[in-house]
Design a protein around this motif. Structure first.
Motif, PDB file in Angstrom:
ATOM      1  N   ARG A 405      34.028  45.565  52.889  1.00  0.00           N
ATOM      2  CA  ARG A 405      34.264  47.208  53.299  1.00  0.00           C
ATOM      3  C   ARG A 405      35.393  47.676  54.090  1.00  0.00           C
ATOM      4  N   ALA A 406      35.629  46.719  55.096  1.00  0.00           N
ATOM      5  CA  ALA A 406      36.674  46.753  56.040  1.00  0.00           C
ATOM      6  C   ALA A 406      38.115  46.548  55.255  1.00  0.00           C
ATOM      7  N   ARG A 407      38.140  45.804  54.591  1.00  0.00           N
ATOM      8  CA  ARG A 407      39.308  45.321  53.805  1.00  0.00           C
ATOM      9  C   ARG A 407      39.594  46.506  52.742  1.00  0.00           C
ATOM     10  N   GLY A 408      38.683  46.721  51.970  1.00  0.00           N
ATOM     11  CA  GLY A 408      38.675  47.761  50.930  1.00  0.00           C
ATOM     12  C   GLY A 408      39.184  49.057  51.616  1.00  0.00           C
ATOM     13  N   ALA A 409      38.691  49.453  52.678  1.00  0.00           N
ATOM     14  CA  ALA A 409      38.884  50.707  53.220  1.00  0.00           C
ATOM     15  C   ALA A 409      40.499  50.602  54.008  1.00  0.00           C
ATOM     16  N   ALA A 410      40.566  49.602  54.450  1.00  0.00           N
ATOM     17  CA  ALA A 410      41.959  49.426  54.861  1.00  0.00           C
ATOM     18  C   ALA A 410      43.107  49.216  53.807  1.00  0.00           C
ATOM     19  N   ALA A 411      42.795  48.831  52.628  1.00  0.00           N
ATOM     20  CA  ALA A 411      43.846  48.785  51.368  1.00  0.00           C
ATOM     21  C   ALA A 411      43.887  50.227  50.986  1.00  0.00           C
ATOM     22  N   ALA A 412      42.646  50.796  50.871  1.00  0.00           N
ATOM     23  CA  ALA A 412      42.591  52.310  50.607  1.00  0.00           C
ATOM     24  C   ALA A 412      43.644  53.128  51.405  1.00  0.00           C
ATOM     25  N   THR A 413      43.243  52.896  52.680  1.00  0.00           N
ATOM     26  CA  THR A 413      44.127  53.758  53.630  1.00  0.00           C
ATOM     27  C   THR A 413      45.542  53.351  53.489  1.00  0.00           C
TER      28      THR A 413
END
Length: 530
Positions: A405-413
């Protein structure tokens, strides 16, 4: 009032929301304030290099470039630092960068300040929506994440009106004060962080089960015991989902993950979350956000004062649209709002391109066509504000697995920021060279998003965060169109049954069968309330 040190229930959720909202407000303020700074006479006196379109573009877009690097940092270190520490790191960088910009007398100092400020914004904008989502129940999760994005919009509006108000003052006050005003936001975030716990899902990710159980109980309400059936239900659902993720990750290699062959399809989910942010930026919002006063002067022909005034009016419309989004995001779901945004935003950009073209062909009627163009920009911002402005932040905080979740949100951001860099860097050059055709590009982009969302994006509204794993485990095919369980706003019964099975599996592991019946009843009651 409940003492802050012992916050629980709605009070605790409120303070978590304040931390997220103030952080996102700072993000919005930074997006809006620099459009007025760029055309301030004293700023142009100190930084005459920015009269060049390429230099002006890089001064604006280097903030986004720094934010992209900050998002990459959050991708690599977010699960190590935790949600609170990551936000604090971003906060410190934001402060340093803001002070450097306020005190700038040379262009390199302004560059460095904007890059550092951007880095901090990349970290906080990646982390805060995830933190909010992990502390919120499915019934209100969308609304609470949108509250943060709403504050982003309010701050953007404040920045635009401040730019207009300071137009009538001369000297450095015209641009240094707006840059200094942003320092109010870290004070709010810093105080709020003192009284909120770490995310319970991150605590479980780090095997700090007792702390996680305590936080889940605090989030449920005042004086709720850790052995309360609802607390146990949520805890076991998260824990079992995490255990299944870890078991699957141990059996899956990177090659299988990149080919979508892993059971939980983490890479597919990451691409979906990145896709929402790419769509947000290539809908053309930052072309207007950073340059609206400039575009209204150059493309439409308005005076400096009128351009600033209309930018302020536009910011107010944007705030109104954000309030509308807050009311409807959980009512209509994520998919429908993105589909609606694709069609409407594309249409307004198309009409704007045509009116600018006619104004160029018939100079005598440029004023009339200019008014029509400004109206299209206003309509675009309203429809964008009720769709792509908010939905991507909610979607990428929901769609990824706990371990990602943190990595996915960071990649999206990070995708958001690098796309923002591209759009911001080339907007002024594009307008200079392509004229009305530049706006046509964004119209085509917006229309292309409709089939992408319709065919590929499952609904995430009214699902628990642990439901997301079931969505991809039970439906491994990329296409979701025509599958009611994946596109309906209402939570399907299959998802409710899957949650009951997770809890039962968790009970067997913990050897607590005596609360199982109560737990199942709590799920039924919760779904009935929805």
């Amino acid at each position: 009032m409940k003492p802050l040190a012992n916050l629980s229930g709605n009070w605790l959720i409120a303070v978590v929301t304040v931390a997220n909202a103030a952080s996102m407000a700072w993000f919005g303020y930074d997006q809006g304030v620099f459009s007025g700074v760029l055309i301030s006479s004293d700023f142009l006196h100190h930084f005459p290099e920015t009269k060049n379109a390429n230099i002006s573009g890089i001064v604006s877009s280097c903030f986004s470039l720094g934010a992209f690097v900050g998002a990459i940092f959050a991708f690599m270190a977010g699960d190590k630092t935790g949600r609170k520490l990551a936000v604090f790191i971003g906060l410190v960088c934001n402060l340093v960068g803001a002070v450097l910009q306020i005190a700038s007398f040379h262009l390199p100092m302004m560059f460095v300040g904007r890059i550092i400020n951007g880095f901090g914004m990349g970290v906080t904008s990646s982390t805060c929506p995830v933190y909010q989502a992990e502390c919120s129940s499915p019934r209100v999760r969308g609304k609470l994440v949108v509250v943060g994005s709403l504050c982003n919009t309010v701050a953007f509006c404040i920045a635009n009106w401040m730019n207009y108000g300071l137009y009538f003052s001369g000297g450095p006050l015209q641009w240094r004060f707006p840059l200094a005003f942003q320092l109010i936001f870290p004070l709010i975030v810093g105080v709020a962080l003192l009284f909120v716990p770490e995310s319970p899902r991150w605590l479980l990710l780090k095997d700090r089960d007792e702390e996680a159980l305590t936080v889940v109980a605090r989030l449920q309400g005042r004086n709720v015991a850790i052995d309360d059936p609802a607390v146990v239900a949520e805890f076991l659902s998260i824990q079992t989902s995490l255990r299944e993720e870890r078991d699957e990750a141990a059996r899956t290699n990177w090659k299988d993950m990149l080919q979508f062959k892993d059971k939980t399809q983490n890479f597919r989910r990451l691409l979906l979350s990145c896709g929402t942010q790419l769509m947000q930026q290539f809908s053309g919002v930052n072309a207007l956000g950073y340059y609206l006063p400039t575009l209204l002067k150059q493309s439409v022909g308005f005076s400096n004062q009128t351009a600033r005034l209309l930018a302020g009016v536009n910011g107010t419309i944007y705030v109104f649209s954000a309030f509308c989004c807050l009311l409807i995001i959980d009512r209509f779901g994520r998919r429908k709002m993105m589909l609606y945004g694709s069609l409407t935003c594309g249409s307004w950009y198309l009409i704007a391109a045509l009116t600018i073209r006619q104004g160029e062909i018939e100079p005598s009627k440029q004023a009339s066509f200019g008014k029509a163009t400004a109206a299209m920009f206003f309509l675009y911002y309203f429809c964008y504000g009720t769709s792509f402005a908010k939905v991507p932040w909610v979607y990428n905080s929901e769609i990824n697995s706990l371990g990602w979740r943190a990595r996915g949100a960071a990649a999206a951001t990070g995708t958001n920021w690098i796309c923002a860099f591209c759009v911001t860097q080339f907007t002024k050059v594009g307008v200079n060279n392509l004229h009305w055709r530049f706006y046509l590009i964004f119209s085509i982009f917006c229309y292309s998003f409709f089939p992408i969302v319709f065919c590929l994006y499952p609904e995430t509204s009214r699902r628990s965060l642990e439901d997301m794993a079931y969505i991809f485990e039970s439906n491994p095919h990329v296409l979701v169109a025509g599958k009611r369980d994946l596109t309906s706003r209402k939570r399907p019964h299959a998802f409710i049954d899957a949650e009951a099975r997770r809890i039962e599996a968790g009970e067997q592991k913990r050897n607590m069968p005596q609360v199982l019946d109560d737990v199942k009843m709590s799920i039924v009651h919760k779904e009935g309330a929805v």
